[in-house]
Enzyme design. Structure first.
Site, mmCIF file in Angstrom:
data_model
loop_
_atom_site.group_PDB
_atom_site.id
_atom_site.type_symbol
_atom_site.label_atom_id
_atom_site.label_comp_id
_atom_site.label_asym_id
_atom_site.label_seq_id
_atom_site.Cartn_x
_atom_site.Cartn_y
_atom_site.Cartn_z
ATOM 1 N N ASP A 1 7.172 9.494 15.819
ATOM 2 C CA ASP A 1 6.506 8.667 16.824
ATOM 3 C C ASP A 1 7.480 8.432 17.977
ATOM 4 O O ASP A 1 8.632 8.856 17.926
ATOM 5 C CB ASP A 1 5.998 7.366 16.201
ATOM 6 C CG ASP A 1 7.121 6.517 15.626
ATOM 7 O OD1 ASP A 1 8.296 6.873 15.789
ATOM 8 O OD2 ASP A 1 6.814 5.496 14.991
ATOM 9 N N ASP B 1 -2.030 8.436 9.716
ATOM 10 C CA ASP B 1 -0.795 8.028 9.050
ATOM 11 C C ASP B 1 -0.862 6.535 8.807
ATOM 12 O O ASP B 1 -1.513 5.808 9.563
ATOM 13 C CB ASP B 1 0.436 8.333 9.917
ATOM 14 C CG ASP B 1 0.617 7.295 11.014
ATOM 15 O OD1 ASP B 1 -0.089 7.384 12.042
ATOM 16 O OD2 ASP B 1 1.430 6.362 10.829
ATOM 17 N N CYS C 1 -6.801 12.175 -11.898
ATOM 18 C CA CYS C 1 -5.865 12.279 -10.769
ATOM 19 C C CYS C 1 -4.821 13.353 -11.093
ATOM 20 O O CYS C 1 -4.313 13.422 -12.214
ATOM 21 C CB CYS C 1 -5.179 10.939 -10.529
ATOM 22 S SG CYS C 1 -3.911 11.021 -9.238
ATOM 23 N N CYS D 1 -1.848 13.636 -9.651
ATOM 24 C CA CYS D 1 -0.490 13.262 -9.231
ATOM 25 C C CYS D 1 0.477 13.359 -10.410
ATOM 26 O O CYS D 1 0.063 13.368 -11.573
ATOM 27 C CB CYS D 1 -0.461 11.855 -8.626
ATOM 28 S SG CYS D 1 -0.258 10.523 -9.826
ATOM 29 N N CYS E 1 0.123 10.403 -13.075
ATOM 30 C CA CYS E 1 -1.037 10.484 -13.975
ATOM 31 C C CYS E 1 -0.937 11.712 -14.871
ATOM 32 O O CYS E 1 -1.294 11.657 -16.050
ATOM 33 C CB CYS E 1 -2.331 10.500 -13.168
ATOM 34 S SG CYS E 1 -2.632 8.935 -12.302
ATOM 35 N N HIS F 1 1.509 8.053 -6.923
ATOM 36 C CA HIS F 1 0.051 8.057 -7.147
ATOM 37 C C HIS F 1 -0.713 7.750 -5.860
ATOM 38 O O HIS F 1 -1.672 8.449 -5.508
ATOM 39 C CB HIS F 1 -0.330 7.050 -8.238
ATOM 40 C CG HIS F 1 -1.810 6.849 -8.342
ATOM 41 N ND1 HIS F 1 -2.638 7.723 -9.017
ATOM 42 C CD2 HIS F 1 -2.630 5.896 -7.802
ATOM 43 C CE1 HIS F 1 -3.900 7.316 -8.902
ATOM 44 N NE2 HIS F 1 -3.916 6.212 -8.163
#
Ligand SMILES: [Zn+2]
Length: 395
Positions: free
Chosen positions: A90, A290, A344, A346, A349, A376
């Site tokens: 940014d 974002d 999930c 991820c 998980c 997660h």
């Protein structure tokens, strides 16, 4: 170089792909925020495991500490954090204004105010009170040292409630600042291929312009015309309202729909606290998002749980839990054998860590909790944008 290709549109929702100096990135995309060149609690391998298309780093924070030139000597943020995929920085504008105001409210009463002039912004470090001055040119120069694939024009981030005269003056100034960013970028070898030039990164840095205008329709439209008159690679929607006041955000997106070109990526800055926010913004025609919320919520015990539902014309995040997230600290999870969400993908998980284990780690404030929970939430947001992309491409 930088290129954006719009692949498919369903209603207003878009799927596209962009080519950056560090590879291809698919849209829609959720970009995890690495404020201090780290997505909080995650190392670079954890970030890669969440499979984001692009990650974000904050110019303001890295300029103050450890310093942009130091990072440049490590090969920019890419080299510093060992991340070889697309990155965005940014402009520092948001933090200059928001942290400046926070210091006025919370800091010592004799602390000088953030001062805006035509040339730029004088502000005081939240770390040690030292005085700094950002100009549009300075912001681009710092971002050149940081070396991201996508950099942002320096703008004034307007508050949600900015009145018309204030917003009008600010929009015009942001336009003049945008022109100065473009000029400096063009004059200083925007491809940054000459490595003898200080701060040169050796790759092209795409520059995005930012539309401000607070909640005033004619000013948003004016700002859009101003930004579109300049040769930006992408268009961003900025201001406190975006992602913070979702009904107004979607209304602003509607105002600008016919004004924005279809062949440039559209980035809604700071949007992505809840999965539903991202779904709504995708259906309003935006490509990039974002937000620090997924990691911040994770640290505070709020874990996303739900599924994308596209069976109706308005797509939703369906969840049995309030706001689409479960509170892992609640007693109901103390002996729950299930992972956070069974389907999930991820790391947390997939490893089979139980809700009971995470509940325990959270209650004992163990450091491992912050990592597992953040993995997660970040992966859930990234996967949501992958699923949205698949839905758009499959229609
Ligand atoms: Zn998970």
């Amino acid at each position: 170089m930088f290129a954006f290709t719009l692949e498919k549109t369903v209603g207003n929702a878009r799927a596209g792909r962009m080519q950056t100096a560090h590879g291809e990135a698919l849209t829609p995309m959720f970009m995890p925020v690495g404020t201090q060149a780290t997505v909080k609690a995650l190392d670079t391998q954890d970030v890669l495991g969440a499979r984001p298309q692009v990650i974000l780093a904050n110019t303001y924070h890295l300029y103050l500490r450890p310093g942009a030139e130091l990072i440049s000597r490590f090969g920019g943020v890419h080299g510093f954090m060992g991340y070889d995929k697309p990155l965005l920085t940014d402009s520092g504008g948001f933090q200059v204004f928001s942290l400046g105001e926070q210091m006025e409210r919370k800091g010592p009463t004799d602390l000088p105010r953030t001062k805006i002039s035509e040339n730029g912004v004088e502000f005081f470090s939240y770390l040690d009170g030292s005085k700094h001055f950002f100009t549009p040119e300075k912001s681009i120069e710092i971002q050149r040292h940081l070396g991201a694939d996508i950099i942002m024009a320096f703008d004034e981030c307007l508050p949600d409630a900015a009145d018309e005269p204030t917003a009008r003056a600010s929009v015009d100034r942001t336009h003049r600042w945008a022109q100065r960013c473009v000029t400096w970028w063009a004059e200083h070898d925007r491809q940054s291929v000459d490595l003898s030039t200080p701060g040169a990164t050796g790759h092209y840095q795409a520059l995005f312009g930012i539309i401000q205008g607070s909640q005033h329709r004619h000013l948003r439209e004016l700002a859009a015309q101003q930004i579109l008159s300049l040769p930006f690679d992408g268009i961003a929607l900025g201001g406190e309202t975006i992602g913070y006041n979702m009904p107004k955000t979607v209304e602003i997106m509607d105002w600008l729909r016919d004004v924005l070109p279809t062949d440039k990526p559209r980035y809604a800055m700071g949007l992505g606290r809840d999965p539903q926010n991202v779904i709504d913004a995708v259906q309003a025609g935006y490509d990039m998002f974002d937000c620090v919320a997924p990691t911040r919520l994770a640290r505070n015990g709020a874990l996303y749980f739900g599924r994308l539902n596209t069976t109706k014309s308005t797509w939703t995040w369906d969840s049995p839990y309030n706001k689409g997230r479960l509170q892992i600290g609640n007693h109901e999870f103390a002996e729950d054998h299930a992972p956070i969400q069974l389907d999930c993908d991820c790391y947390t998980c997939q490893q089979g860590y139980s809700r009971a284990y995470l509940h325990h780690l959270y209650r004992t404030q163990e450091l491992t909790y912050y990592r597992l929970a953040s993995i997660h939430n970040v992966r859930t947001m990234v996967r949501l944008t992958e699923e949205l992309r698949q839905v758009i491409l499959a229609e």
